[in-house]
Design a protein around this motif. Structure first.
Motif, PDB file in Angstrom:
ATOM      1  N   TYR A 128       5.437   7.647 -20.588  1.00 49.78           N
ATOM      2  CA  TYR A 128       6.110   6.353 -20.735  1.00 49.78           C
ATOM      3  C   TYR A 128       5.172   5.152 -20.744  1.00 49.78           C
ATOM      4  CZ  TYR A 128      10.550   8.746 -20.252  1.00 49.78           C
ATOM      5  OH  TYR A 128      11.634   9.562 -20.458  1.00 49.78           O
ATOM      6  N   MET A 129       3.875   5.354 -20.677  1.00 51.34           N
ATOM      7  CA  MET A 129       2.906   4.273 -20.811  1.00 51.34           C
ATOM      8  C   MET A 129       3.094   3.174 -19.761  1.00 51.34           C
ATOM      9  SD  MET A 129       2.417   4.012 -24.972  1.00 51.34           S
ATOM     10  CE  MET A 129       4.139   3.688 -25.326  1.00 51.34           C
ATOM     11  N   LYS A 130       3.146   3.582 -18.499  1.00 50.37           N
ATOM     12  CA  LYS A 130       3.219   2.639 -17.386  1.00 50.37           C
ATOM     13  C   LYS A 130       1.819   2.421 -16.803  1.00 50.37           C
ATOM     14  CE  LYS A 130       7.784   2.877 -17.620  1.00 50.37           C
ATOM     15  NZ  LYS A 130       8.603   1.774 -18.176  1.00 50.37           N
ATOM     16  N   VAL A 131       1.701   1.427 -15.926  1.00 51.44           N
ATOM     17  CA  VAL A 131       0.412   1.096 -15.326  1.00 51.44           C
ATOM     18  C   VAL A 131       0.595   0.842 -13.831  1.00 51.44           C
ATOM     19  CG1 VAL A 131      -1.568  -0.486 -15.360  1.00 51.44           C
ATOM     20  CG2 VAL A 131      -0.337   0.024 -17.486  1.00 51.44           C
ATOM     21  N   CYS A 132      -0.283   1.443 -13.006  1.00 53.80           N
ATOM     22  CA  CYS A 132      -0.287   1.223 -11.557  1.00 53.80           C
ATOM     23  C   CYS A 132      -1.116  -0.008 -11.221  1.00 53.80           C
ATOM     24  CB  CYS A 132      -0.883   2.417 -10.822  1.00 53.80           C
ATOM     25  SG  CYS A 132       0.268   3.746 -10.509  1.00 53.80           S
ATOM     26  N   ILE A 133      -0.572  -0.857 -10.355  1.00 55.86           N
ATOM     27  CA  ILE A 133      -1.308  -2.008  -9.849  1.00 55.86           C
ATOM     28  C   ILE A 133      -1.445  -1.851  -8.344  1.00 55.86           C
ATOM     29  CG2 ILE A 133      -1.357  -4.513  -9.617  1.00 55.86           C
ATOM     30  CD1 ILE A 133      -1.664  -3.530 -12.494  1.00 55.86           C
ATOM     31  N   PHE A 134      -2.697  -1.755  -7.869  1.00 60.14           N
ATOM     32  CA  PHE A 134      -2.951  -1.578  -6.443  1.00 60.14           C
ATOM     33  C   PHE A 134      -3.594  -2.832  -5.865  1.00 60.14           C
ATOM     34  CE2 PHE A 134      -3.500   3.306  -6.940  1.00 60.14           C
ATOM     35  CZ  PHE A 134      -2.114   3.461  -6.943  1.00 60.14           C
ATOM     36  N   ASP A 135      -3.060  -3.281  -4.741  1.00 61.20           N
ATOM     37  CA  ASP A 135      -3.695  -4.361  -3.990  1.00 61.20           C
ATOM     38  C   ASP A 135      -4.580  -3.749  -2.916  1.00 61.20           C
ATOM     39  OD1 ASP A 135      -2.691  -6.873  -5.067  1.00 61.20           O
ATOM     40  OD2 ASP A 135      -0.721  -6.184  -4.394  1.00 61.20           O
ATOM     41  N   LEU A 136      -5.815  -4.214  -2.822  1.00 62.86           N
ATOM     42  CA  LEU A 136      -6.750  -3.785  -1.801  1.00 62.86           C
ATOM     43  C   LEU A 136      -7.013  -4.943  -0.847  1.00 62.86           C
ATOM     44  CD1 LEU A 136      -9.423  -2.080  -4.117  1.00 62.86           C
ATOM     45  CD2 LEU A 136      -7.286  -1.097  -3.252  1.00 62.86           C
ATOM     46  N   SER A 137      -7.415  -4.621   0.350  1.00 60.60           N
ATOM     47  CA  SER A 137      -7.749  -5.647   1.333  1.00 60.60           C
ATOM     48  C   SER A 137      -9.230  -5.574   1.685  1.00 60.60           C
ATOM     49  CB  SER A 137      -6.911  -5.463   2.597  1.00 60.60           C
ATOM     50  OG  SER A 137      -7.300  -6.396   3.598  1.00 60.60           O
ATOM     51  N   THR A 138      -9.821  -6.740   1.922  1.00 56.92           N
ATOM     52  CA  THR A 138     -11.210  -6.773   2.367  1.00 56.92           C
ATOM     53  C   THR A 138     -11.337  -6.226   3.787  1.00 56.92           C
ATOM     54  OG1 THR A 138     -10.892  -9.061   3.097  1.00 56.92           O
ATOM     55  CG2 THR A 138     -11.823  -8.721   0.897  1.00 56.92           C
ATOM     56  N   ALA A 139     -10.217  -6.203   4.524  1.00 56.78           N
ATOM     57  CA  ALA A 139     -10.223  -5.682   5.891  1.00 56.78           C
ATOM     58  C   ALA A 139      -9.976  -4.173   5.876  1.00 56.78           C
ATOM     59  CB  ALA A 139      -9.149  -6.371   6.727  1.00 56.78           C
ATOM     60  N   ASP A 140     -10.556  -3.481   6.855  1.00 55.98           N
ATOM     61  CA  ASP A 140     -10.383  -2.031   6.924  1.00 55.98           C
ATOM     62  C   ASP A 140      -8.999  -1.633   7.428  1.00 55.98           C
ATOM     63  OD1 ASP A 140     -12.884  -1.493   5.939  1.00 55.98           O
ATOM     64  OD2 ASP A 140     -13.825  -1.328   7.915  1.00 55.98           O
ATOM     65  N   ALA A 165      -7.012  -2.307  -9.816  1.00 53.41           N
ATOM     66  CA  ALA A 165      -7.069  -2.680  -8.406  1.00 53.41           C
ATOM     67  C   ALA A 165      -7.533  -4.122  -8.248  1.00 53.41           C
ATOM     68  CB  ALA A 165      -8.014  -1.745  -7.652  1.00 53.41           C
ATOM     69  N   PHE A 166      -6.910  -4.820  -7.289  1.00 53.73           N
ATOM     70  CA  PHE A 166      -7.223  -6.222  -7.018  1.00 53.73           C
ATOM     71  C   PHE A 166      -7.453  -6.388  -5.520  1.00 53.73           C
ATOM     72  CE2 PHE A 166      -4.806  -5.949 -10.850  1.00 53.73           C
ATOM     73  CZ  PHE A 166      -5.383  -6.873 -11.698  1.00 53.73           C
ATOM     74  N   VAL A 167      -8.613  -6.881  -5.154  1.00 55.88           N
ATOM     75  CA  VAL A 167      -8.941  -7.033  -3.739  1.00 55.88           C
ATOM     76  C   VAL A 167      -8.674  -8.469  -3.295  1.00 55.88           C
ATOM     77  CG1 VAL A 167     -11.384  -7.570  -4.164  1.00 55.88           C
ATOM     78  CG2 VAL A 167     -10.674  -6.600  -1.961  1.00 55.88           C
ATOM     79  N   GLY A 168      -8.077  -8.594  -2.116  1.00 56.44           N
ATOM     80  CA  GLY A 168      -7.767  -9.911  -1.578  1.00 56.44           C
ATOM     81  C   GLY A 168      -8.147  -9.999  -0.112  1.00 56.44           C
ATOM     82  N   ILE A 169      -8.325 -11.199   0.364  1.00 55.51           N
ATOM     83  CA  ILE A 169      -8.648 -11.400   1.767  1.00 55.51           C
ATOM     84  C   ILE A 169      -7.401 -11.186   2.617  1.00 55.51           C
ATOM     85  CG2 ILE A 169     -10.517 -13.012   1.276  1.00 55.51           C
ATOM     86  CD1 ILE A 169      -8.570 -15.291   2.012  1.00 55.51           C
ATOM     87  N   GLN A 170      -7.613 -10.875   3.885  1.00 57.44           N
ATOM     88  CA  GLN A 170      -6.510 -10.699   4.827  1.00 57.44           C
ATOM     89  C   GLN A 170      -6.028 -12.083   5.269  1.00 57.44           C
ATOM     90  OE1 GLN A 170      -7.511  -8.372   8.304  1.00 57.44           O
ATOM     91  NE2 GLN A 170      -5.552  -7.312   8.220  1.00 57.44           N
ATOM     92  N   SER A 182      -0.857 -10.578  -2.451  1.00 56.88           N
ATOM     93  CA  SER A 182      -0.827  -9.627  -3.556  1.00 56.88           C
ATOM     94  C   SER A 182      -1.294 -10.267  -4.854  1.00 56.88           C
ATOM     95  CB  SER A 182       0.590  -9.053  -3.731  1.00 56.88           C
ATOM     96  OG  SER A 182       0.616  -8.132  -4.796  1.00 56.88           O
ATOM     97  N   ILE A 183      -2.575 -10.162  -5.103  1.00 52.16           N
ATOM     98  CA  ILE A 183      -3.155 -10.717  -6.336  1.00 52.16           C
ATOM     99  C   ILE A 183      -2.546 -10.009  -7.552  1.00 52.16           C
ATOM    100  CG2 ILE A 183      -5.282 -11.306  -7.518  1.00 52.16           C
ATOM    101  CD1 ILE A 183      -4.970 -12.409  -4.606  1.00 52.16           C
ATOM    102  N   GLY A 184      -2.365  -8.691  -7.438  1.00 57.70           N
ATOM    103  CA  GLY A 184      -1.812  -7.926  -8.558  1.00 57.70           C
ATOM    104  C   GLY A 184      -0.422  -8.379  -8.939  1.00 57.70           C
ATOM    105  N   THR A 185       0.432  -8.610  -7.941  1.00 58.18           N
ATOM    106  CA  THR A 185       1.790  -9.083  -8.218  1.00 58.18           C
ATOM    107  C   THR A 185       1.759 -10.435  -8.902  1.00 58.18           C
ATOM    108  OG1 THR A 185       2.706  -7.891  -6.319  1.00 58.18           O
ATOM    109  CG2 THR A 185       4.001  -9.725  -7.185  1.00 58.18           C
ATOM    110  N   ALA A 186       0.966 -11.353  -8.370  1.00 56.21           N
ATOM    111  CA  ALA A 186       0.887 -12.691  -8.948  1.00 56.21           C
ATOM    112  C   ALA A 186       0.406 -12.654 -10.392  1.00 56.21           C
ATOM    113  CB  ALA A 186      -0.046 -13.566  -8.103  1.00 56.21           C
ATOM    114  N   LEU A 187      -0.618 -11.857 -10.662  1.00 51.70           N
ATOM    115  CA  LEU A 187      -1.192 -11.809 -12.008  1.00 51.70           C
ATOM    116  C   LEU A 187      -0.221 -11.214 -13.011  1.00 51.70           C
ATOM    117  CD1 LEU A 187      -3.578 -12.214 -13.911  1.00 51.70           C
ATOM    118  CD2 LEU A 187      -4.436  -9.968 -13.203  1.00 51.70           C
TER     119      LEU A 187
END
Length: 359
Positions: A128-140, A165-170, A182-187
Motif C-alpha cells: 500500500y505504499m505507506k511510510v513510517c515516521i519515528f520521533d527520536l529523543s536526544t534523551a536516553d 526518523a526525526f530527533v528532538g530535544i526533551q 513530535s517533529i515528524g508529526t509537525a512536518l
C-alpha cells in the motif's frame, strides 16, 4: 476497508537524484490502547473520542493532534487508531500515507526498539505504499525511542526504505512532566496537503515543536550520518535540517515514485472502466498512452519533472503500436509495451557561491 485490486501494473526504476514531492494523510497509531479507526477534524473532536482511553497514550496522542492542527498549513483531518500491530492489515487501504507510532506507558519506556522495528518492517512489506515516521529523543529515557537506540540498531534501521526518523530535544511543562515534541508529526502535517513536486522537506518552518538550539555543526553532521533529521534554528528560523529516509534516500524521491505509480494506476484503471471497450488497436493504445502523458504533464506542471535545455518537459513516452506487440499478448488481452522515462527536477539544498572583491 476495500481490497487493493487493479488491472494495471506499473514498474518504475528511480535514479539517485533529489526531488520534492509529497501527498497523503496522517495516521496516529498506538498498540497499547484500543481506539476505533476514526477520522477527526479538530482537537476537540479528538479529545471527545479519547475521553475513555486510559494510560499515557491519551495525553500523548492529544498532544500530537494539537501539534498537527497548529501548523501554518494544517491537514483537513487526522486518523486515529489503537490496535495490535498484527491487526493493521485491516486498515492499510485507508486514506493515510504516514503512520506515526505512539508507544508510551507500561514497561516500554526503556525497551521498545523491537516494536518500532516490527512496525517498520510490516510497513515495508505492504503493497500500500505507506511510510513510517519515528520521533527520536536526544534523551536516553523519554516518551519515545531514544536516538542512542537508533544508533545501536542502525544496521537494521538503515535497510528500511519506508521509514524516516526525526530527533528532538526533551521538553517538560511547568510541573516537570514530559510533553510531546513530535517533529515528524509537525512536518507531515505541514507538508501533507501541498502539491506533489512543490516543496522539499528541508528548511520547513514548523509550529508547536521545539528546536535543538544547542546543536553544534558536529552534532548535526552526526545525526545526518545516521540518516536522522533534526529540527534546529537557522538564520532566525526554526526549520528542519534535512528530509531523508532511514536508508539515506530523500523522502521526496520516494514520494515522487509512489505518487506517479498511484496516479498512473488510478487513471489507467479509470480508462478501462469508463470505456465499454478499449480495443487492441492503435487507437486503443493511443488512449492508454494519453493517460500516461497526462499524468507526466501534471507532474511537470507541479515541478516534479525537470525541463531540458530547450525548456521542454523532461519526459518521454513510448507505446508500441499493435503491429509491434506479440500475438500471445494480444490473445491474452494484455498490453505490456508501454514505456516512459523522466528526469526528476530535484531541489537545491546547499549553495556555494564564489566571488571576487576588487579593491
Amino acid at each position: 476497508m476495500a481490497n487493493f485490486i487493479s488491472d494495471v501494473t506499473v514498474n518504475i526504476s528511480v535514479e539517485d537524484v533529489v526531488n520534492p514531492a509529497a501527498f497523503g494523510g496522517i495516521l496516529l497509531f498506538t498498540d497499547t490502547s484500543e481506539i476505533e479507526y476514526t477520522d477527526v477534524y479538530s482537537y476537540d473532536e479528538a479529545k471527545e473520542l479519547l475521553k475513555t482511553t486510559e494510560n499515557d497514550n491519551k495525553n500523548r496522542m492529544l498532544e500530537l493532534v494539537q501539534t498537527a492542527f497548529s501548523q501554518e498549513n494544517p491537514p483537513e483531518k487526522l486518523t486515529l487508531l489503537g490496535c495490535d500491530i498484527d491487526d493493521l492489515e485491516n486498515y492499510m487501504s485507508g486514506e493515510w500515507r504516514y503512520i506515526i507510532y505512539i508507544a508510551t506507558g507500561d514497561d516500554r519506556v526503556n525497551s521498545r526498539v523491537d516494536y518500532f522495528i516490527k512496525l517498520a518492517q510490516y510497513i515495508e512489506s505492504s503493497e500500500y505504499m505507506k511510510v513510517c515516521i519515528f520521533d527520536l529523543s536526544t534523551a536516553d529515557e523519554a516518551l519515545t525511542l531514544a536516538y542512542s537506540d537508533w544508533v545501536s540498531y542502525f544496521e537494521t534501521f538503515s535497510a528500511l526504505e519506508r521509514t524516516a526518523a526525526f530527533v528532538g530535544i526533551q521538553v517538560f511543562d511547568s510541573e516537570g512532566n514530559e510533553i510531546a515534541n513530535s517533529i515528524g508529526t509537525a512536518l507531515m502535517a505541514e507538508t501533507g496537503g501541498k502539491d506533489v513536486g512543490s516543496f522539499t522537506y528541508k528548511n520547513q518552518v514548523l509550529k508547536g515543536v521545539y528546536p535543538d538550539e544547542s546543536a553544534t555543526k558536529a552534532q548535526v553532521e552526526e545525526y545526518h550520518s545516521y540518516n536522522v533529521n533534526v529540527f534546529l534554528t537557522k538564520a532566525g528560523y526554526n526549520v528542519t535540517s534535512e528530509g531523508v529516509l532511514a536508508n539515506g534516500e530523500y523522502i521526496d524521491i520516494l514520494d515522487a515514485k509512489d505518487w506517479l505509480i498511484t496516479q498512473i494506476k488510478y487513471q489507467v484503471q479509470q480508462a478501462l472502466i469508463i470505456n465499454d471497450k478499449v480495443p487492441y488497436t492503435n487507437s486503443g493504445i493511443s488512449l492508454l498512452e494519453s493517460v500516461v502523458v497526462n499524468v507526466l504533464q501534471n507532474a511537470y506542471n507541479n515541478g516534479l519533472i525537470a525541463e531540458d535545455d530547450n525548456g521542454d518537459a523532461g519526459y518521454t513516452v513510448n507505446f508500441a503500436k499493435r503491429s509491434e506487440t506479440d500475438a500471445s499478448d494480444r490473445e491474452l488481452r494484455q498490453y505490456v509495451e508501454g514505456k516512459f522515462s523522466f528526469d526528476l527536477a530535484g531541489a537545491i539544498h546547499t549553495v556555494t557561491i564564489n566571488g571576487t572583491i576588487n579593491i
